[in-house]
Design an enzyme around this catalytic site. Structure first.
Site, mmCIF file in Angstrom:
data_model
loop_
_atom_site.group_PDB
_atom_site.id
_atom_site.type_symbol
_atom_site.label_atom_id
_atom_site.label_comp_id
_atom_site.label_asym_id
_atom_site.label_seq_id
_atom_site.Cartn_x
_atom_site.Cartn_y
_atom_site.Cartn_z
ATOM 1 N N CYS A 204 -6.544 12.154 107.827
ATOM 2 C CA CYS A 204 -6.278 11.912 106.398
ATOM 3 C C CYS A 204 -6.054 10.446 106.042
ATOM 4 C CB CYS A 204 -5.068 12.736 105.939
ATOM 5 S SG CYS A 204 -3.470 12.031 106.463
ATOM 6 N N ASP A 338 -20.276 -10.152 119.378
ATOM 7 C CA ASP A 338 -19.105 -10.580 118.609
ATOM 8 C C ASP A 338 -17.925 -10.751 119.567
ATOM 9 O OD1 ASP A 338 -16.900 -10.795 116.983
ATOM 10 O OD2 ASP A 338 -17.287 -8.974 115.833
#
Length: 412
Positions: A204, A338
């Site tokens: 959530c 990266d």
């Protein structure tokens, strides 16, 4: 089912033969094991070859950000107590490499397969595994694999409806959320040292609460499941409450956690924990990881660390100061290009160690160590670092392609 060695079609046989020939040419040219190019050639000739090769095996898939190569090796050792095993033991973990590995295992009963996180759902669809082991998810190669919750969502969708037994780490909320779409899950308390990718609820988005070893979301009630297997110190606790000693030649808590998950997998195929754990003792190194080598009359221990979670576990393995530490970092395609992840690693844990830095991105690492307030020396080569290091065994930590470079240099 295992043992049903239905013959391959002429097309599949041709694909296997062509793949093996391509692999042999690659090896002869000094370009590595040839497993990836061999698999690509074979799949080009028969796109369904992976499914055909897996048909007669009891397949076990292993996926995670960290520890999948080692865990695959430990599970394979344990299951050999019950029958022949074919495995992609060298870590070629995308469909081409997996196809190559299975092509060499026509007499096997089990296929123990490491799978790159991004390809898990597709490989599971092709191979119809009996079991899938899920260890952890953390940030790694964000330019390629996307962020961790997105990966967990792909797993959750891909595993929904799977008939496989899922053996999953109850201590990683992302793993629990991904595995919870499955009907048949065995939960393992394998621990989670690195928590920085699991502070928000994957279900959530709420803030995760982490009292002690427990975790839960106060907003939606998503919480840590009750494990039936657990790592407790130097023992595996099985579902009956029995404690089995872990005796490994591989160092560290992370490898004891890998052994715990491996014991749970082996038990699902009828291999008792005691037998499984005794067999795991034979594993001394995994694709060069943890090997101790002699180079320039010095002892070097080779350690692989590819991302912040891996570096954190590796720091817990190294000998105390003033043991010298050599670190090498590249940012090639296989590493992820990266290097911002360097800022997520707590390098202050290396305080007191003489530190030597090399690799393609040695200056990126040097800036990070400077900010951490550590003393270090930038070197042009492994030879220079070893020559400069004070006496004693040297710990050498490198990310993926840097590790391969170092192995080639020391002749490992």
């Amino acid at each position: 089912m295992a043992g049903n060695t239905e013959p391959l079609s002429p097309r599949a046989k041709l694909a296997v033969t062509a793949g093996k020939a391509a692999a042999a040419v690659s090896r002869a040219a000094g370009r590595g094991s040839g497993s990836v190019i061999g698999g690509r050639v074979a799949l080009k000739l028969d796109p369904d070859l992976l499914a055909r090769l897996a048909r007669h095996l009891d397949v076990i898939l292993v996926s995670a950000t960290n520890g999948k190569t080692t865990t695959t090796r430990l599970i394979a050792e344990a299951l050999r107590a019950s029958g022949p095993v074919v495995s992609n033991a060298l870590g070629a973990n995308m469909p081409a490499g997996i196809t190559s590995a299975l092509a060499g295992g026509s007499d096997a009963k089990y296929g123990v397969i490491e799978v790159d996180e991004k390809y898990l759902s597709g490989v599971a669809r092709d191979t119809t595994p009996k079991a899938i082991a899920l260890l952890n998810l953390s940030r790694d190669q964000l330019d390629r694999a996307a962020e961790t919750r997105m990966l967990a969502e792909h797993w959750r969708e891909g595993l929904a409806g799977s008939k496989a037994l899922i053996i999953a780490n109850a201590d990683d909320p992302l793993i629990v959320w991904a595995a919870s779409s499955s009907a048949n899950v065995v939960w393992v308390a394998a621990g989670q040292e690195w928590k920085d990718d699991a502070w928000s609820c994957p279900s959530c988005g709420g803030v995760m609460q982490r009292p002690g070893e427990d975790w839960f979301c106060a907003e939606c009630g998503f919480r840590r499941p009750t494990p039936s297997w657990a790592l407790s110190g130097d023992h595996v606790l099985d579902p009956h409450g029995s404690a089995w000693p872990i005796k490994l030649q591989l160092p560290g808590r992370a490898n004891r956690a890998n052994a715990t998950t491996s014991a749970a997998v082996a038990a699902a195929f009828g291999v008792p924990p005691q037998v499984a754990l005794e067999r795991m003792f034979s594993v001394q190194a995994v694709a060069g990881r943890y090997d101790v080598v002699t180079f320039m009359e010095r002892e070097l221990r080779l350690l692989l660390a590819k991302n912040p979670a891996g570096w954190l576990e590796t720091f817990s393995l190294i000998d105390p100061p003033p043991t010298p530490v050599i670190m090498s970092v590249n940012a090639r395609g296989a590493d992820g290009t990266d290097t911002s992840w360097l800022w997520d690693v707590d390098y202050t844990r290396l305080a007191g160690h003489p530190i030597f830095v090399l690799g393609d991105r040695k200056l990126d690492l040097a800036v990070r160590l400077e900010v951490a307030g550590l003393d270090f020396q930038v070197c042009e080569s492994l030879d220079e670092a070893v020559r400069t290091a004070p006496p004693g065994r040297i710990e050498v930590i490198a990310n993926y392609t840097a590790f391969q470079d170092l192995r080639r240099r020391v002749g490992n």
